[in-house]
Write an enzyme that holds these catalytic residues in place. Sequence first.
Site, PDB file in Angstrom:
ATOM      1  N   ASN A   9       0.864  -1.187   0.000  1.00 48.59           N
ATOM      2  CA  ASN A   9       0.000   0.000   0.000  1.00 48.59           C
ATOM      3  C   ASN A   9       0.901   1.237   0.000  1.00 48.59           C
ATOM      4  OD1 ASN A   9      -1.881   1.983   0.403  1.00 48.59           O
ATOM      5  ND2 ASN A   9      -2.419   1.396   2.494  1.00 48.59           N
ATOM      6  N   LYS A  11       0.112   4.266  -0.509  1.00 52.05           N
ATOM      7  CA  LYS A  11      -0.549   5.484  -0.038  1.00 52.05           C
ATOM      8  C   LYS A  11      -0.215   6.641  -0.999  1.00 52.05           C
ATOM      9  CE  LYS A  11      -0.380   3.464   4.507  1.00 52.05           C
ATOM     10  NZ  LYS A  11      -0.359   3.639   5.946  1.00 52.05           N
ATOM     11  N   HIS A  95      -9.784   1.234   4.543  1.00 51.62           N
ATOM     12  CA  HIS A  95      -8.532   1.541   5.258  1.00 51.62           C
ATOM     13  C   HIS A  95      -8.811   2.599   6.331  1.00 51.62           C
ATOM     14  CE1 HIS A  95      -4.484   2.854   6.164  1.00 51.62           C
ATOM     15  NE2 HIS A  95      -4.063   1.724   5.605  1.00 51.62           N
ATOM     16  N   GLU A  97      -7.200   5.084   7.262  1.00 53.20           N
ATOM     17  CA  GLU A  97      -6.953   6.471   6.842  1.00 53.20           C
ATOM     18  C   GLU A  97      -8.143   7.021   6.058  1.00 53.20           C
ATOM     19  OE1 GLU A  97      -3.134   5.757   5.040  1.00 53.20           O
ATOM     20  OE2 GLU A  97      -2.348   5.278   7.023  1.00 53.20           O
ATOM     21  N   GLU A 167      -5.655  -4.424  10.573  1.00 49.98           N
ATOM     22  CA  GLU A 167      -4.651  -3.378  10.751  1.00 49.98           C
ATOM     23  C   GLU A 167      -4.983  -2.559  12.000  1.00 49.98           C
ATOM     24  OE1 GLU A 167      -2.586  -2.501   6.731  1.00 49.98           O
ATOM     25  OE2 GLU A 167      -4.256  -1.122   6.975  1.00 49.98           O
ATOM     26  N   GLY A 173       2.077   2.679  10.643  1.00 53.15           N
ATOM     27  CA  GLY A 173       3.066   3.745  10.473  1.00 53.15           C
ATOM     28  C   GLY A 173       3.759   4.168  11.753  1.00 53.15           C
ATOM     29  N   SER A 212       2.970  -1.726  10.504  1.00 57.60           N
ATOM     30  CA  SER A 212       4.416  -1.829  10.749  1.00 57.60           C
ATOM     31  C   SER A 212       4.961  -3.229  10.504  1.00 57.60           C
ATOM     32  CB  SER A 212       4.767  -1.325  12.154  1.00 57.60           C
ATOM     33  OG  SER A 212       4.403   0.035  12.278  1.00 57.60           O
TER      34      SER A 212
HETATM   35  P1  PGA Z   1       2.489   0.556   7.630  1.00 57.56           P
HETATM   36  O1  PGA Z   1       1.085   0.769   6.909  1.00 57.56           O
HETATM   37  O2  PGA Z   1       3.055  -0.750   7.136  1.00 57.56           O
HETATM   38  O3  PGA Z   1       3.312   1.729   7.214  1.00 57.56           O
HETATM   39  O4  PGA Z   1       2.228   0.519   9.095  1.00 57.56           O
HETATM   40  C1  PGA Z   1       0.209  -0.309   6.683  1.00 57.56           C
HETATM   41  C2  PGA Z   1      -1.076   0.191   6.057  1.00 57.56           C
HETATM   42  O5  PGA Z   1      -1.552   1.271   6.430  1.00 57.56           O
HETATM   43  O6  PGA Z   1      -1.646  -0.477   5.183  1.00 57.56           O
END
Ligand code: PGA
Length: 257
Positions: A9, A11, A95, A97, A167, A173, A212
Site C-alpha cells: 500500500n 498510499k 482503510h 486512513e 490493521e 506507520g 508496521s
Molecule cells: P504501515 O502501513 O506498514 O506503514 O504501518 C500499513 C497500512 O496502512 O496499510
Amino acid sequence: MRKKIVAANWKMNLLQHEAATFMTSLSESSLSSSTGPDVVVFPPSIYIENLITLNTADVRFGAQNAYFKESGAYTGEISFGQLKSIGCSVILVGHSERRTEFSESPSVIKKKIDAALGNDFDCILCIGESLSIREMGAHLEFLKNQLLESIEHLNENQVAKISIAYEPIWAIGTGLTATVHQVNEVHDFLRSTLIDKFPEAGNNVRILYGGSCNEENANELFACLNVDGGLIGGASLDVNKFLKIIHAANEVSRIEH
Ligand code: PGA
C-alpha cells in the site's frame, strides 16, 4: 492451505519515475505466483496503467480507492468501471486512513464493496481498532462488528472474493507492530467469526496482517496459523525490503506445505 498475499500500500507516496524504477526491479526479480505468494501493489491510481504496461513480473495492481457510483457528476472520483478499463481488478476498501481522514462511513464502505463485487473486483477489506478500544479490552467485539457490518449481507460466493486485512490503527506507520500473541488472538477470532457466518467460504477467506509489518518481523507474523500474508505500507516503498517480505511469505508457505 490458503495461498498467502503480500500487498504493497503505497498510499500517497512515490513519484512516477520512482514507481517505474520500483516496477523494473520487481520485474527483474522473477516473482512467480505459482510458487510464491500472490503479490499485489496498490500505487496511486494515476500510475496504475503505466505500471501494468511495465509489468513483466507476476504482480497484480490494485486501486487504493474508487467511488461506488457508475458514472456521472462526481468531480475528482474514479469508478470501478474506469479502473477495470485500464486492467485493474483489485481494490482496497475501509482503510483506517479513509475512515478517519475522509470520513468514510460503514454504509459507504458497504456500497464500495457491492460496487467492487458487481464489477468483478477482488477486495481487501481493512479493519482495525484504535488504541483506546484496545486498552478498554473491547477490540474483539469491535472488530467483529466492523467486519460483519461490511460483509454479512454477502453470500458465500461473494465473500470468496474478499480478503480481510487486520490493521490495528495504533500499529499503522508507528513502528509498533502487534505482538504474535495479539495477532494470533485477533486472527483466530476473525477466522471463527468468518466460519460461523460463512460455513463454506469462511475458512478460505485470507486474513492479512498490516501495521508496521516489515522485512524483519514478516517471518514470525506470517508463520501464525491464521495470518495469510500482509498489507505493507512504509516497508513496501523500498523494493529490497518489499522483496524480503515476499521471500518471507514464500519461505513460510514452503515450510507449511
Ligand atoms: P504501515 O502501513 O506498514 O506503514 O504501518 C500499513 C497500512 O496502512 O496499510
